[in-house]
Design a protein around this motif. Sequence first.
Motif, PDB file in Angstrom:
ATOM      1  N   CYS B 130       0.839  -1.187   0.000  1.00  0.00           N
ATOM      2  CA  CYS B 130       0.000   0.000   0.000  1.00  0.00           C
ATOM      3  C   CYS B 130       0.875   1.238   0.000  1.00  0.00           C
ATOM      4  O   CYS B 130       1.894   1.271   0.698  1.00  0.00           O
ATOM      5  CB  CYS B 130      -0.882  -0.016   1.249  1.00  0.00           C
ATOM      6  SG  CYS B 130      -2.042   1.359   1.368  1.00  0.00           S
ATOM      7  N   ASP B 131       0.502   2.223  -0.792  1.00  0.00           N
ATOM      8  CA  ASP B 131       1.064   3.572  -0.733  1.00  0.00           C
ATOM      9  C   ASP B 131       2.444   3.716  -1.379  1.00  0.00           C
ATOM     10  O   ASP B 131       2.621   4.530  -2.263  1.00  0.00           O
ATOM     11  CB  ASP B 131       1.116   4.054   0.727  1.00  0.00           C
ATOM     12  CG  ASP B 131       1.334   5.545   0.856  1.00  0.00           C
ATOM     13  OD1 ASP B 131       0.972   6.290  -0.079  1.00  0.00           O
ATOM     14  OD2 ASP B 131       1.858   5.984   1.897  1.00  0.00           O
ATOM     15  N   SER B 132       3.430   2.934  -0.937  1.00  0.00           N
ATOM     16  CA  SER B 132       4.770   3.070  -1.499  1.00  0.00           C
ATOM     17  C   SER B 132       5.082   1.944  -2.480  1.00  0.00           C
ATOM     18  O   SER B 132       6.199   1.842  -2.984  1.00  0.00           O
ATOM     19  CB  SER B 132       5.817   3.099  -0.383  1.00  0.00           C
ATOM     20  OG  SER B 132       5.714   1.922   0.382  1.00  0.00           O
ATOM     21  N   THR B 154     -10.975  -0.577 -10.392  1.00  0.00           N
ATOM     22  CA  THR B 154     -11.714   0.538  -9.796  1.00  0.00           C
ATOM     23  C   THR B 154     -13.214   0.486 -10.086  1.00  0.00           C
ATOM     24  O   THR B 154     -13.938   1.426  -9.744  1.00  0.00           O
ATOM     25  CB  THR B 154     -11.156   1.888 -10.307  1.00  0.00           C
ATOM     26  OG1 THR B 154     -11.209   1.898 -11.733  1.00  0.00           O
ATOM     27  CG2 THR B 154      -9.730   2.099  -9.836  1.00  0.00           C
ATOM     28  N   LEU B 201      -3.666   5.942 -17.335  1.00  0.00           N
ATOM     29  CA  LEU B 201      -3.025   6.738 -16.281  1.00  0.00           C
ATOM     30  C   LEU B 201      -1.500   6.717 -16.384  1.00  0.00           C
ATOM     31  O   LEU B 201      -0.821   7.269 -15.532  1.00  0.00           O
ATOM     32  CB  LEU B 201      -3.457   6.243 -14.900  1.00  0.00           C
ATOM     33  CG  LEU B 201      -4.943   6.401 -14.578  1.00  0.00           C
ATOM     34  CD1 LEU B 201      -5.246   5.845 -13.190  1.00  0.00           C
ATOM     35  CD2 LEU B 201      -5.367   7.870 -14.663  1.00  0.00           C
ATOM     36  N   VAL B 205       3.226   2.611 -11.894  1.00  0.00           N
ATOM     37  CA  VAL B 205       3.189   3.206 -10.555  1.00  0.00           C
ATOM     38  C   VAL B 205       1.787   3.751 -10.246  1.00  0.00           C
ATOM     39  O   VAL B 205       1.382   3.808  -9.081  1.00  0.00           O
ATOM     40  CB  VAL B 205       4.270   4.308 -10.433  1.00  0.00           C
ATOM     41  CG1 VAL B 205       3.956   5.503 -11.303  1.00  0.00           C
ATOM     42  CG2 VAL B 205       4.473   4.729  -8.991  1.00  0.00           C
ATOM     43  N   ALA B 206       1.029   4.101 -11.273  1.00  0.00           N
ATOM     44  CA  ALA B 206      -0.337   4.600 -11.060  1.00  0.00           C
ATOM     45  C   ALA B 206      -1.255   3.519 -10.495  1.00  0.00           C
ATOM     46  O   ALA B 206      -2.337   3.818  -9.993  1.00  0.00           O
ATOM     47  CB  ALA B 206      -0.906   5.163 -12.353  1.00  0.00           C
ATOM     48  N   ARG B 208      -0.834   2.121  -7.826  1.00  0.00           N
ATOM     49  CA  ARG B 208      -0.966   2.371  -6.378  1.00  0.00           C
ATOM     50  C   ARG B 208      -2.291   3.075  -6.087  1.00  0.00           C
ATOM     51  O   ARG B 208      -3.049   2.658  -5.213  1.00  0.00           O
ATOM     52  CB  ARG B 208       0.213   3.231  -5.891  1.00  0.00           C
ATOM     53  CG  ARG B 208       1.530   2.512  -6.022  1.00  0.00           C
ATOM     54  CD  ARG B 208       2.699   3.382  -5.557  1.00  0.00           C
ATOM     55  NE  ARG B 208       3.948   2.774  -6.009  1.00  0.00           N
ATOM     56  CZ  ARG B 208       5.158   3.273  -5.791  1.00  0.00           C
ATOM     57  NH1 ARG B 208       5.300   4.413  -5.121  1.00  0.00           N
ATOM     58  NH2 ARG B 208       6.230   2.656  -6.238  1.00  0.00           N
ATOM     59  N   GLY B 209      -2.534   4.143  -6.820  1.00  0.00           N
ATOM     60  CA  GLY B 209      -3.781   4.869  -6.614  1.00  0.00           C
ATOM     61  C   GLY B 209      -5.000   4.045  -6.974  1.00  0.00           C
ATOM     62  O   GLY B 209      -6.038   4.122  -6.320  1.00  0.00           O
ATOM     63  N   MET B 210      -4.882   3.225  -8.032  1.00  0.00           N
ATOM     64  CA  MET B 210      -6.012   2.393  -8.445  1.00  0.00           C
ATOM     65  C   MET B 210      -6.349   1.370  -7.373  1.00  0.00           C
ATOM     66  O   MET B 210      -7.522   1.127  -7.081  1.00  0.00           O
ATOM     67  CB  MET B 210      -5.689   1.692  -9.777  1.00  0.00           C
ATOM     68  CG  MET B 210      -5.515   2.664 -10.945  1.00  0.00           C
ATOM     69  SD  MET B 210      -4.718   1.905 -12.404  1.00  0.00           S
ATOM     70  CE  MET B 210      -6.024   0.798 -12.961  1.00  0.00           C
ATOM     71  N   MET B 212      -5.482   1.571  -4.105  1.00  0.00           N
ATOM     72  CA  MET B 212      -5.843   2.259  -2.854  1.00  0.00           C
ATOM     73  C   MET B 212      -7.238   2.870  -2.907  1.00  0.00           C
ATOM     74  O   MET B 212      -7.808   3.229  -1.869  1.00  0.00           O
ATOM     75  CB  MET B 212      -4.810   3.344  -2.543  1.00  0.00           C
ATOM     76  CG  MET B 212      -3.469   2.772  -2.118  1.00  0.00           C
ATOM     77  SD  MET B 212      -2.161   4.020  -2.160  1.00  0.00           S
ATOM     78  CE  MET B 212      -2.575   5.005  -0.724  1.00  0.00           C
ATOM     79  N   TYR B 213      -7.779   3.006  -4.125  1.00  0.00           N
ATOM     80  CA  TYR B 213      -9.155   3.477  -4.274  1.00  0.00           C
ATOM     81  C   TYR B 213     -10.144   2.450  -3.695  1.00  0.00           C
ATOM     82  O   TYR B 213     -11.308   2.782  -3.446  1.00  0.00           O
ATOM     83  CB  TYR B 213      -9.450   3.753  -5.757  1.00  0.00           C
ATOM     84  CG  TYR B 213     -10.910   3.909  -6.066  1.00  0.00           C
ATOM     85  CD1 TYR B 213     -11.602   5.063  -5.700  1.00  0.00           C
ATOM     86  CD2 TYR B 213     -11.618   2.900  -6.711  1.00  0.00           C
ATOM     87  CE1 TYR B 213     -12.959   5.202  -5.965  1.00  0.00           C
ATOM     88  CE2 TYR B 213     -12.967   3.022  -6.987  1.00  0.00           C
ATOM     89  CZ  TYR B 213     -13.637   4.173  -6.609  1.00  0.00           C
ATOM     90  OH  TYR B 213     -14.966   4.297  -6.865  1.00  0.00           O
TER      91      TYR B 213
END
Lengths: 236, 236
Positions: B130-132, B154, B201, B205-206, B208-210, B212-213
């Motif tokens: 998560c996150d990193s 997502t 995106l 690395v993008a 991560r956001g996908m 974490m959504y």
Amino acid sequence: MKIAILGTGGGARAHIAKLAELGHEVHVGTRDPEATLARTEPDLMGTGPFKDFLAEHPGIQLHTFADAAAHGELVINGIDGHNAVAALSAAAEQLAGKTLIDYAVPYVYNPDIAHPWPTPWGVMPTLDPCDSDSLAEQIQRALPATRVVKAFVTQEQDTVVAPRAVGGGDHTMFLAGEDADAKQQTVDLLTAYGWRDILDLGPLVAARGMEMYAHLHSAIGFALGFGTHFGIKVIR
Amino acid sequence: MKIAILGTGGGARAHIAKLAELGHEVHVGTRDPEATLARTEPDLMGTGPFKDFLAEHPGIQLHTFADAAAHGELVINGIDGHNAVAALSAAAEQLAGKTLIDYAVPYVYNPDIAHPWPTPWGVMPTLDPCDSDSLAEQIQRALPATRVVKAFVTQEQDTVVAPRAVGGGDHTMFLAGEDADAKQQTVDLLTAYGWRDILDLGPLVAARGMEMYAHLHSAIGFALGFGTHFGIKVIR
């Protein structure tokens, strides 16, 4: 209404200007008002000196965090995520019994982090807390007499106060918190800003997802290109 | 086209059924095909026995993960997030040179986690990585000869293959990855599924956001109520 905004960055300025335009009495809090007024250079985000902003927005009053909180009937937290709990705790007495709307992202601005996220503009900070806690929950635990609502954080800081600037305004604002009256105050403020699709995600634990959306928000922004305004809408 | 789906859960079944309907030759991978076919009880998510699903979808071939990957020209990963890297690494040879579309969320299913997230249905698992870091990046590092694309994650697993079931289909599918051809294959598949708004995106690395959504997605689902289909759209 007397509204306090804690913070003087770009996000805070958007609220300050809009709330003044809406006829509210706006009290701004900063760590050290003299230092804030003495600054003549743009900040790290390229935002110009606050003194210039004040000159363009007469009637705005600048105080310490605690004094601004004391004046506000409603308080908006725009203090940097990594400083927020300490700064708000120092104003706990002035915030007691009030609604505090928090929109901070708990970014870690540490160049030595193990896995920085490369972006078109350098590296992406990581989040702390993340996943098993949120900044909003930390603030609520630190200020048990304050009614904390998480809101604004999933939309651009400049279009939060002008939702119609994005696709005619048909996108979704989320909020979360433990207190129904505090959430209604937040809904009223958002409605005055022009929001029509406001979705209450329930208890403050939902702030985790709202804060963790920051990375997807950044990735969407990078993909669309700097300067393209956007917002997410829940289609249902 | 020969397409392999690794996994037999609800998300995997949505792809299997849709790909078969679209006329593809579908190869399904599972850890132990005999054990999968022997199961007679619903799984933890309430999904019925895979044997029943196969009976309703003739022509689907069930293999081990490695054998399914060997048959597929394109591979979709629907293995549980916490098992995915190990299971995929064991099929690295069969996945080499191929596009692998990953939609797993790296949930930690550990009842002893320090801060479980209470939800209407129990506790919310946390994410690891998560996150990193992200699961998609872990898979790409474990399988350097495979072209990993993160997608689907997502959106709801049942409407990923039927986007028009949500608000007429006008919502946004994200994808990320390092290889342009692999992303184009993914776009072609999504277009066949009916997606019209597909947003690349950029690099992996993008993901991560996908990933974490996931928590915001869950919170939206809880707020709208079980059974309400939804998806997010990037308004711009």
